[in-house]
Design an enzyme around this catalytic site. Structure first.
Site, PDB file in Angstrom:
ATOM      1  N   CYS A 183       9.442   7.225   4.537  1.00  0.00           N
ATOM      2  CA  CYS A 183      10.074   7.982   6.118  1.00  0.00           C
ATOM      3  C   CYS A 183      11.338   8.658   6.206  1.00  0.00           C
ATOM      4  CB  CYS A 183      10.419   7.122   7.130  1.00  0.00           C
ATOM      5  SG  CYS A 183       8.935   6.427   7.398  1.00  0.00           S
ATOM      6  N   CYS A 215      12.434   2.065   6.495  1.00  0.00           N
ATOM      7  CA  CYS A 215      11.409   2.664   5.438  1.00  0.00           C
ATOM      8  C   CYS A 215      11.722   4.219   4.731  1.00  0.00           C
ATOM      9  CB  CYS A 215       9.963   3.255   6.487  1.00  0.00           C
ATOM     10  SG  CYS A 215       8.822   4.466   6.124  1.00  0.00           S
TER      11      CYS A 215
END
Length: 293
Positions: free
Chosen positions: A40, A37
């Site tokens: 993230c 991700c």
């Protein structure tokens, strides 16, 4: 960097004691993330910085949803990153996406969470009402606002770049890439545009990629499995182990510089564009240069 005891990995085994029970004495932010991700990667270091700035007033628990899928499921996590605030043993609030640092601080302020050194000031006047904080704008609200502003000012390209970044923060990589590709040439060299392009390239590299353990096993079995080593480097980089990820790219550059049309150099440059650790970037830039020249 915050002290090690303020940032820790949360698992199903330790969640009850280290998060729920511990939150009776101290608020805890729970960061649900995954190595693939890209948003993230933006949010994680920002949360750690905030935790360090708060001097022990709050802790950060990190949940790798690839490893702790059951724990993420128990919280109904549907989008990454998602951050949950746990106080007094209860989930009291949360947000999705990589919000700007100011909005995260506003989020904490709404729950009367302030830096430990500021707590003393509040203690002097316990009856003083907390300062009103501007409600944090969610990433979805940011996208909607930018879309409205673009409709009203279609020639203001800077808004379109901000929209592309917000879409990336929301995990909508395809739309973010489309917006980025449509930017005029004068913005393509903007530092924010370059950073976003690097994030997109790295996220794309992990599409359908095996998990970290599988890639590590492949590299251990065959050190010349450069495809696995490349994906391993990206996974390590996006999971927060930047130096280990950069080492994988340097190995490819050292042993087989022309692998996949020089992908190792491209990965290193993309990593340098998204990392905020100037000392680390400087060190690895020198290592890369020593191999290239």
């Amino acid at each position: 960097m915050p002290p090690l005891d303020l940032v820790f990995d949360a698992t199903q085994a330790n969640f009850e004691a280290d998060v729920l029970q511990a939150s009776l004495q101290q608020p805890i932010l729970v960061d649900f993330w995954a190595p693939w991700c890209a948003p993230c990667l933006t949010l994680g270091p920002m949360l750690e910085k905030i935790v360090a700035d708060f001097n022990g007033a709050i802790k950060l628990a990190k949940v790798d949803t690839d490893v702790e899928a059951q724990l993420a499921g128990a919280f109904g996590i549907r989008s990454l990153p998602t951050v949950v605030l746990v106080k007094d043993g209860q989930m009291v609030d949360g947000f999705m996406g990589a919000l700007p640092e100011g909005q995260i601080r506003e989020f904490l302020a709404r729950h009367n969470i302030v830096a430990a050194d500021a707590d003393a000031t509040l203690a002097d006047d316990p009856d003083a009402p907390p300062e009103a904080a501007t409600p944090a704008e969610s990433v979805e609200e940011t996208i909607a606002r930018l879309q409205q502003e673009i409709a009203a000012q279609p020639d203001k390209s800077e808004l379109k770049l901000d929209l592309a970044i917000a879409l990336m923060q929301a995990g909508n990589t395809e739309s973010a890439e489309a917006e980025l590709d449509a930017l005029p040439a004068n913005l393509s060299t903007d530092s924010k545009a370059k950073r976003l392009r690097s994030q997109l390239d790295l996220a794309q590299a992990l599409k359908d990629a095996p998990d970290l353990a599988t890639l590590q096993a492949r590299v251990e079995k065959n050190p010349d499995d450069f495809a696995a080593r490349d994906m391993l480097g990206v996974r390590l980089l996006l999971s927060g182990d930047a130096a280990a990820g950069l080492d994988q790219f340097l190995h490819i550059l050292r042993v087989k510089r022309d692998f996949s049309d020089g992908i190792a150099k491209k990965r290193l440059l993309a990593a340098f564009a998204i990392l905020d650790d100037e000392d680390l970037v400087g060190s690895y830039r020198r290592k890369m240069a020593s191999l290239l020249f």
